[in-house]
Structure formats: C-alpha cells, structure tokens
Design a protein around this motif. Structure first.
Motif: not given
Length: 170
Positions: A89-98, A106-109, A145-153
C-alpha cells in the motif's frame, strides 16, 4: 458493524501483522495479528475513545519485531522498512484540499483504492494498492504517482512506505 479490527481484517491477510499507534513517538503499542474468522472483532475497540492524539496504523504489514534501522544509526525499530513483510500500500492524503474536492479528485484517478478514511476528522486518506514486489519496486511505483497526486494537493511527505511514520523517532 464495522470495528477497528474488522477494518484491518478486510485489508490484510491472515497471518499478517499491522502496527497500530495511539502515541506518535512510540514503536506501536498494538500489534494486530490478522486471523481467519471467527475472531474477536472487538479486540481494538478500546482505541475508539480516549486516545488524545488519535489512532493510526502503518499501511504495510510488518513482522512486529524490532530491527536495526540504518537510517537512524542502527536504532532498533519495528516501524521501519526492515520490518515490512509485504509492499502492498501507499497512503495518499491532503491536509489542505477541501474534502469534497479531494474526494472528487481521488475517485477520478486511475488508482486501486482499497480504503478511504479520515484521520481524526482532520484529513481524508486513501489507501492505494500498489502490490510492489520489493522496496525498490515500491519506490518506483510511488515515484510515478507522486507528481500527479501532489499537483492535486496530496501531501508528498505522507507518501512513504509506511505512511509518514517509517523514519519517526521512537
């Protein structure tokens, strides 16, 4: 009824161990061993209330043993990559995005999301299935995955092998 134990039992295989924390600087006060049903689905219920800092778990299964961690000068740890038994597994989270925007993204990725849950109501986490064959393979998959995910927050610091806890003191 979903309990903390049934949540983990749905994500991990019988015989795997999951390190569960309620104190950040600890080595994990609970090692949840996943077993075949029937089992005690209330075994972690004591963690539901009264944990001042909340409760969290390492995202990849571990052996539960202490190992020298070379990144910490050989300090013994059971929350480092040396303890990992599967690179799943990999954990993906955002503390700043609405929250609504983050869930919509997330559901569109094109991710294999195994679980979506909150972190003490502070942020939404997605547990993404990588099924890597080694640490090197896990690093390569996460790096794609990181570049695509970090651009989203997404928080890049949380996207580590153990979900932001592998190099913590303890």
């Amino acid at each position: 009824c979903q309990t903390p134990a049934t949540f983990l039992l749905r994500l991990y295989q019988p015989g795997e161990n999951v390190l569960v924390f309620d104190i950040f600087e600890s080595q994990g006060r609970h090692v949840c061993q996943c077993v075949e049903p029937p089992c005690d689905t209330r075994s972690l219920d004591h963690l539901i209330h009264g944990c001042h800092d909340g409760v969290w778990f390492l995202c990849n299964p571990v052996d539960g043993e202490f190992h020298p961690n070379p990144r910490l000068g050989g300090k013994r740890s059971r929350r480092s990559e040396e303890a990992v038994t599967a690179w799943r597994y990999l954990v993906v989270e955002s503390d700043h995005a609405d929250a609504r925007d983050w869930l919509a993204a997330l559901v569109q990725m094109p991710l294999r999301i195994a679980a979506i849950y909150t972190s003490g109501g502070r942020s939404i986490h997605a547990l993404v299935r990588l099924d890597a064959t080694s640490k090197l393979n896990w690093d390569a998959k996460a790096a794609r995955l990181k570049p695509m995910l970090t651009v989203l927050g997404a928080d890049p610091a949380a996207m580590t092998l153990l979900g932001n806890y592998d190099n913590a003191v303890g």
